[in-house]
Design an enzyme around this catalytic site. Structure first.
Site, PDB file in Angstrom:
ATOM      1  N   GLU A 193     -33.854  86.649 -67.664  1.00 41.88           N
ATOM      2  CA  GLU A 193     -33.920  87.923 -68.380  1.00 41.88           C
ATOM      3  C   GLU A 193     -32.735  88.121 -69.304  1.00 41.88           C
ATOM      4  O   GLU A 193     -32.851  88.776 -70.330  1.00 41.88           O
ATOM      5  CB  GLU A 193     -33.974  89.064 -67.352  1.00 41.88           C
ATOM      6  N   THR A 236     -31.721  96.697 -61.879  1.00 35.07           N
ATOM      7  CA  THR A 236     -30.350  96.920 -62.340  1.00 35.07           C
ATOM      8  C   THR A 236     -29.964  98.401 -62.256  1.00 35.07           C
ATOM      9  O   THR A 236     -28.823  98.737 -61.932  1.00 35.07           O
ATOM     10  CB  THR A 236     -30.181  96.421 -63.798  1.00 35.07           C
ATOM     11  N   ASP A 277     -34.390  86.101 -62.305  1.00 38.72           N
ATOM     12  CA  ASP A 277     -33.970  87.479 -62.580  1.00 38.72           C
ATOM     13  C   ASP A 277     -32.685  87.685 -61.788  1.00 38.72           C
ATOM     14  O   ASP A 277     -32.716  87.827 -60.566  1.00 38.72           O
ATOM     15  CB  ASP A 277     -35.037  88.491 -62.153  1.00 38.72           C
ATOM     16  N   ILE A 316     -30.348  90.017 -61.383  1.00 38.90           N
ATOM     17  CA  ILE A 316     -30.273  91.237 -60.561  1.00 38.90           C
ATOM     18  C   ILE A 316     -31.459  92.112 -60.955  1.00 38.90           C
ATOM     19  O   ILE A 316     -31.440  92.762 -62.003  1.00 38.90           O
ATOM     20  CB  ILE A 316     -28.940  91.995 -60.740  1.00 38.90           C
ATOM     21  N   ASP A 317     -32.503  92.087 -60.134  1.00 41.77           N
ATOM     22  CA  ASP A 317     -33.666  92.925 -60.398  1.00 41.77           C
ATOM     23  C   ASP A 317     -33.376  94.327 -59.870  1.00 41.77           C
ATOM     24  O   ASP A 317     -32.777  94.494 -58.807  1.00 41.77           O
ATOM     25  CB  ASP A 317     -34.907  92.346 -59.715  1.00 41.77           C
ATOM     26  N   ASP A 368     -39.786  88.461 -63.001  1.00 46.32           N
ATOM     27  CA  ASP A 368     -39.962  89.454 -61.936  1.00 46.32           C
ATOM     28  C   ASP A 368     -40.891  88.951 -60.839  1.00 46.32           C
ATOM     29  O   ASP A 368     -40.753  89.336 -59.679  1.00 46.32           O
ATOM     30  CB  ASP A 368     -40.578  90.746 -62.487  1.00 46.32           C
ATOM     31  N   ASP A 397     -25.081  90.572 -63.891  1.00 42.38           N
ATOM     32  CA  ASP A 397     -26.330  89.922 -64.309  1.00 42.38           C
ATOM     33  C   ASP A 397     -26.060  88.591 -64.995  1.00 42.38           C
ATOM     34  O   ASP A 397     -26.628  87.554 -64.654  1.00 42.38           O
ATOM     35  CB  ASP A 397     -27.081  90.810 -65.320  1.00 42.38           C
TER      36      ASP A 397
END
Length: 401
Positions: A79, A158, A153, A155-156, A318, A54
């Site tokens: 994020e 996670t 974001d 890595i959405d 997001d 991330d």
């Protein structure tokens, strides 16, 4: 300004390479997981992880954009904080170094001296990635750089990334969970109006080679600015509204039956009142899936007509990327609560989500929450029909009830 979009596509692919590289070795992957600090946690999840992947992805995006477009790096928000703590309790500020060797040295601190893993990651971080798309190459558009803000974001979903399930079967093309639900989201918005302008969604884990077990991905993009609307899916996604969906499915276009042509993708945690209303509107065509980015992508791809979420646990990072792509397709992303309170006869404008203003009185990540929930859609006519049916079927007509 298509140069900015082209560079975003390159860094998104580089980010996907990092995400895939971090999953190659299970032992390495276990080293990368750290629980998020209290102020960063998403209250939807009891345990919310962040990974080195991330943080690395976010910093790679920031640094690459800053190198190509000086001043743009500081307009990128996301994020993740770039502070990481290794197993020895050392605090490390994660940043992209100017040379591969320096990045190896920094990564070694995070990875407790694991030099092989650090070298493998640094190689991916520093390798050049090119991107070519004839549609993008044909765009001639100028957007002032000083009006651009970017939400990332890295890595959405996670949780799905960490879990790493590779054998989940899709339901009519939609994966309920698994690595396919992982997305990298980059959304560009106008800092003056808050409207999304460009979006990139990279899906790093689309198909896995059965022999090598290596994954390949897919990337989607869209641009919507001053009447120019172009996206990577044209003309493969057909425009349709509720009546067209219905006639295809049943041959019946009466108002009572019209909404039965809808399909919706929802969160597994969706409120019972919304689920009960959707049962009347969509029948069996309700799909559950992980990840806000992935559910939005299902609408972009035409796998679902609507993505509806009534809670306040999605955030600007997001939604911005998919919102921009949907705008370029004639759709959008609206505030659910405001839609339910709106009088469509008097208020012609839809309450589109905006990305430049924090929520008043909120702290931590809640400052950037989509407080009223959201609906993602591809067609305004389709949305209006859906909303009319939703209001009729909601008892009580309040998503927060």
């Amino acid at each position: 300004m298509s140069d900015v979009l082209r560079e975003l596509l390159c860094v998104a692919e580089k980010a996907a390479n990092i995400a895939r590289a971090c999953r190659q070795q299970e032992a390495l992957f276990q080293l990368l997981i750290e629980e998020k600090k209290e102020g960063e946690k998403n209250k939807k999840f009891t345990v919310d992880f962040k990974t080195l992947a991330d943080v690395l992805v976010q910093e790679v995006i920031k640094q690459n954009m800053e190198n190509k477009f000086p001043g743009l790096g500081e307009k990128i928000s996301g994020e993740e904080s770039n502070e990481f703590t290794n197993d020895l309790g050392e605090k490390i500020i994660m940043k992209l170094c100017s040379t591969e060797e320096e990045t190896v040295e920094l990564l070694s601190k995070v990875l407790d001296g694991n030099k092989l893993a650090s070298e493998a990651l640094a190689r991916v971080v520093h390798q050049d990635v090119s991107f070519s798309d004839p549609t993008l190459d044909s765009i001639r558009i100028s957007i002032p750089q000083d009006i651009l803000g970017i939400w990332v974001d890295p890595i959405d979903s996670t949780y799905q990334y960490i879990k790493g399930s590779a054998d989940i079967k899709p339901d009519q093309g939609i994966f309920p969970s698994g690595l396919q639900c992982v997305t990298i989201l980059i959304g560009v918005y106008d800092i003056q109006t808050g409207m999304p302008l460009m979006g990139v969604i990279n899906q790093p884990f689309v198909s896995q080679d059965p022999n090598t077990l290596r994954w390949t991905g897919q990337c989607y993009w869209g641009l919507s600015y001053m009447g120019t609307n172009v996206h990577s899916l044209q003309p493969s996604i057909p425009e349709r509204d509720g009546s067209e969906a219905l006639s295809r499915l049943t041959g019946n276009t009466s108002p009572e039956a019209e909404s039965q042509g809808f399909s919706a993708v929802i969160s597994t945690s969706e409120k019972e009142t919304i689920k009960a209303a959707l049962l009347h509107i969509c029948g069996e065509r309700i799909f559950r899936a992980a990840g806000a980015g992935y559910k939005s992508l299902c609408v972009v791809q035409g796998l679902a007509d609507i993505y509806i979420f009534s809670e306040d646990t999605t955030f600007k990072w997001d939604s911005c990327a998919a919102h921009a792509i949907l705008r370029s397709m004639g759709g959008g992303m609206v505030d659910l609560k405001e839609c339910l309170e709106r009088n469509p006869e008097k208020e012609r404008d839809l309450p589109q989500l905006v990305y430049h203003v924090a929520n008043k009185g909120a702290t931590g990540v809640d400052r950037w929450a989509n407080k009223g929930g959201l609906i993602a859609y591809r067609s305004r006519k389709q949305l209006e029909t859906f909303l009319s049916s939703l209001i009729q079927n909601l008892v009580p007509a309040d998503p927060s009830a």
